[in-house]
Design an enzyme around this catalytic site. Structure first.
Site, short mmCIF file in Angstrom:
data_model
loop_
_atom_site.label_atom_id
_atom_site.label_comp_id
_atom_site.label_asym_id
_atom_site.label_seq_id
_atom_site.Cartn_x
_atom_site.Cartn_y
_atom_site.Cartn_z
N HIS A 260 1.10 -12.02 1.15
CA HIS A 260 0.00 -11.30 0.50
C HIS A 260 -0.72 -12.12 -0.59
O HIS A 260 -1.94 -12.12 -0.67
CB HIS A 260 0.55 -9.98 -0.08
CG HIS A 260 -0.44 -8.88 -0.14
ND1 HIS A 260 -0.14 -7.57 0.09
CD2 HIS A 260 -1.77 -8.88 -0.41
CE1 HIS A 260 -1.22 -6.82 -0.03
NE2 HIS A 260 -2.22 -7.60 -0.34
N TYR B 133 0.82 -1.22 0.00
CA TYR B 133 0.00 0.00 0.00
C TYR B 133 0.85 1.27 0.00
O TYR B 133 0.34 2.36 -0.18
CB TYR B 133 -0.98 0.00 1.19
CG TYR B 133 -1.85 -1.24 1.29
CD1 TYR B 133 -2.03 -2.08 0.20
CD2 TYR B 133 -2.50 -1.58 2.49
CE1 TYR B 133 -2.80 -3.22 0.30
CE2 TYR B 133 -3.27 -2.71 2.58
CZ TYR B 133 -3.41 -3.54 1.49
OH TYR B 133 -4.18 -4.67 1.59
P1 NAD Z 1 -14.02 -2.19 1.18
O1 NAD Z 1 -14.93 -3.30 0.83
O2 NAD Z 1 -13.65 -1.96 2.59
O3 NAD Z 1 -14.65 -0.91 0.53
C1 NAD Z 1 -14.18 0.37 0.78
C2 NAD Z 1 -15.08 1.36 0.03
O4 NAD Z 1 -16.45 1.13 0.40
C3 NAD Z 1 -14.80 2.80 0.41
O5 NAD Z 1 -13.76 3.33 -0.38
C4 NAD Z 1 -16.15 3.45 0.13
O6 NAD Z 1 -16.29 3.72 -1.26
C5 NAD Z 1 -17.13 2.36 0.50
N1 NAD Z 1 -17.64 2.47 1.91
C6 NAD Z 1 -16.93 2.40 3.06
N2 NAD Z 1 -17.75 2.49 4.12
C7 NAD Z 1 -18.99 2.62 3.63
C8 NAD Z 1 -20.25 2.76 4.23
N3 NAD Z 1 -20.41 2.75 5.55
N4 NAD Z 1 -21.34 2.87 3.41
C9 NAD Z 1 -21.20 2.85 2.08
N5 NAD Z 1 -20.03 2.72 1.44
C10 NAD Z 1 -18.93 2.60 2.21
O7 NAD Z 1 -12.72 -2.37 0.23
P2 NAD Z 1 -11.15 -2.38 0.41
O8 NAD Z 1 -10.62 -1.11 0.96
O9 NAD Z 1 -10.57 -2.86 -0.85
O10 NAD Z 1 -10.92 -3.53 1.48
C11 NAD Z 1 -10.75 -3.27 2.84
C12 NAD Z 1 -9.32 -3.52 3.27
O11 NAD Z 1 -8.94 -4.86 3.00
C13 NAD Z 1 -8.29 -2.69 2.51
O12 NAD Z 1 -8.30 -1.35 2.86
C14 NAD Z 1 -7.04 -3.47 2.84
O13 NAD Z 1 -6.61 -3.15 4.16
C15 NAD Z 1 -7.54 -4.91 2.75
N6 NAD Z 1 -7.32 -5.53 1.42
C16 NAD Z 1 -6.54 -6.65 1.34
C17 NAD Z 1 -6.32 -7.29 0.12
C18 NAD Z 1 -5.47 -8.52 0.07
O14 NAD Z 1 -5.10 -8.97 -1.04
N7 NAD Z 1 -5.14 -9.12 1.20
C19 NAD Z 1 -6.92 -6.80 -1.05
C20 NAD Z 1 -7.73 -5.67 -0.95
C21 NAD Z 1 -7.94 -5.06 0.28
#
Ligand code: NAD
Length: 297
Positions: A122, A60
């Site tokens: 990862h 990130y």
């Molecule tokens: P997420 O599903 O958490 O979605 C985030 C998005 O959802 C926000 O940007 C916003 O647009 C919306 N949102 C957030 N809160 C909301 C609410 N209360 N109501 C309506 N919409 C809302 O997606 P993400 O960020 O991709 O995933 C969460 C975390 O998972 C990441 O930040 C990261 O830390 C982790 N991650 C890990 C991997 C991996 O390969 N291990 C991949 C992707 C993400």
């Protein structure tokens, strides 16, 4: 799953991992939080509003800002380092030689921490066997309290477990109402691996998820928002989750899911929404493998 305090502060649900370490069921995601001020402020806001798990990663490229946010959040709340749970992840380009150790040391420096609570491989590409054995060493040395994997499908998970010493404590995979990972989580439970959902809100890309009649009905019945229903469904299914938002109202909303319970009928209606369709992709997809392997670092 039990309701108990994790450190000082608000009551929240935690789960005991297979090595006895306690992990909060809801954490704060930091992917794509790239604006420095926004990153520091949102991590601090998460800690102020009851989150006790921060999900970071080398990929990130914001761990220094996440570290500042953690320091600020701890200062603002009076919490101590041991009151929070910090995760990082190692990218597979660094799985050879001493790469994994160097990445963990770098993450510790950037996050300004003396140890990590959880480190994940990862994605299961490259020399992940070697990287896992390096993580095992760091775990035994006490640099990391628990080690785990991410994006591992069941067969690779069983393979890794079968020829190594430490069973991963966590497997972080894409999971949400449209991708519930029913088979994967059964395999994880068989080996006492805690599932943790990334993209638990569909990464904001699955807007129709929040208009599903089953989601809207449950939200109305409990006076909650669709996002809270989506997260509660995961947690009540035993899947931890790390939602992300940079807006304090949503940061609060995404954590306020421990004061209600979905009924059996609501859980069944929500379970029926599963399309078993990941948006981010699976390591078994050659296109996904090519895309990630060729991605410029
Ligand atoms: P997420 O599903 O958490 O979605 C985030 C998005 O959802 C926000 O940007 C916003 O647009 C919306 N949102 C957030 N809160 C909301 C609410 N209360 N109501 C309506 N919409 C809302 O997606 P993400 O960020 O991709 O995933 C969460 C975390 O998972 C990441 O930040 C990261 O830390 C982790 N991650 C890990 C991997 C991996 O390969 N291990 C991949 C992707 C993400």
């Amino acid at each position: 799953m039990q309701l108990c305090a994790f450190g000082k502060g608000k009551q929240m649900e935690t789960i005991k991992l297979n090595n006895g370490v306690e992990m909060p069921m809801i954490g704060f995601g930091t992917y794509q939080v790239t604006d420095p001020k926004e990153c520091v402020q949102s991590v601090a806001a998460a800690i102020r509003n009851g989150y006790r798990l921060i999900d970071a990663a080398q990929l990130y490229k914001n761990e220094d800002m996440v570290g500042e946010g953690i320091a600020l959040g701890l200062a603002q709340t009076g919490l101590k380092r041991e009151d929070i749970f910090v995760t990082s992840k190692v990218w597979f380009s660094f799985f050879e030689n001493d790469g994994c150790r160097r990445v963990v040391e770098e993450s510790l420096k950037k996050l300004k921490l003396g140890y990590l609570d959880l480190v994940l491989l990862h994605w299961p590409f490259g020399n992940y066997y070697h990287a896992w054995r390096e993580l095992e060493k760091m775990y035994k040395e006490g640099m990391i309290r628990a080690i785990g994997i991410s994006n591992f499908e069941p067969a690779r998970m069983v393979d890794l477990i079968s020829y190594n010493e430490v069973v991963p404590a966590v497997n972080q995979v894409e999971a949400h109402l449209y991708c519930q990972r029913k088979i994967d989580t059964e395999w994880m439970r068989k080996y006492q691996i805690q599932p943790q959902a990334f993209a638990p809100l569909g990464q904001g890309r699955a807007k129709e998820m929040f208009s599903e009649p089953a989601v809207v009905a449950a939200a109305q019945a409990h006076g909650k928002t669709p996002a809270q229903i989506a997260l509660r469904f995961l947690v009540q299914s035993g899947i931890a989750a790390v939602p992300k938002s940079v807006h304090e109202n949503r940061i609060i909303e995404n954590h306020s899911i421990f004061d209600f319970e979905l009924t059996k009928e609501e859980m069944e209606a929500l379970a029926a929404l599963d399309k078993a369709a990941p948006m981010i992709g699976l390591p078994s997809s050659p296109e996904k493998a090519e895309f990630l392997i060729n991605r410029p670092w």
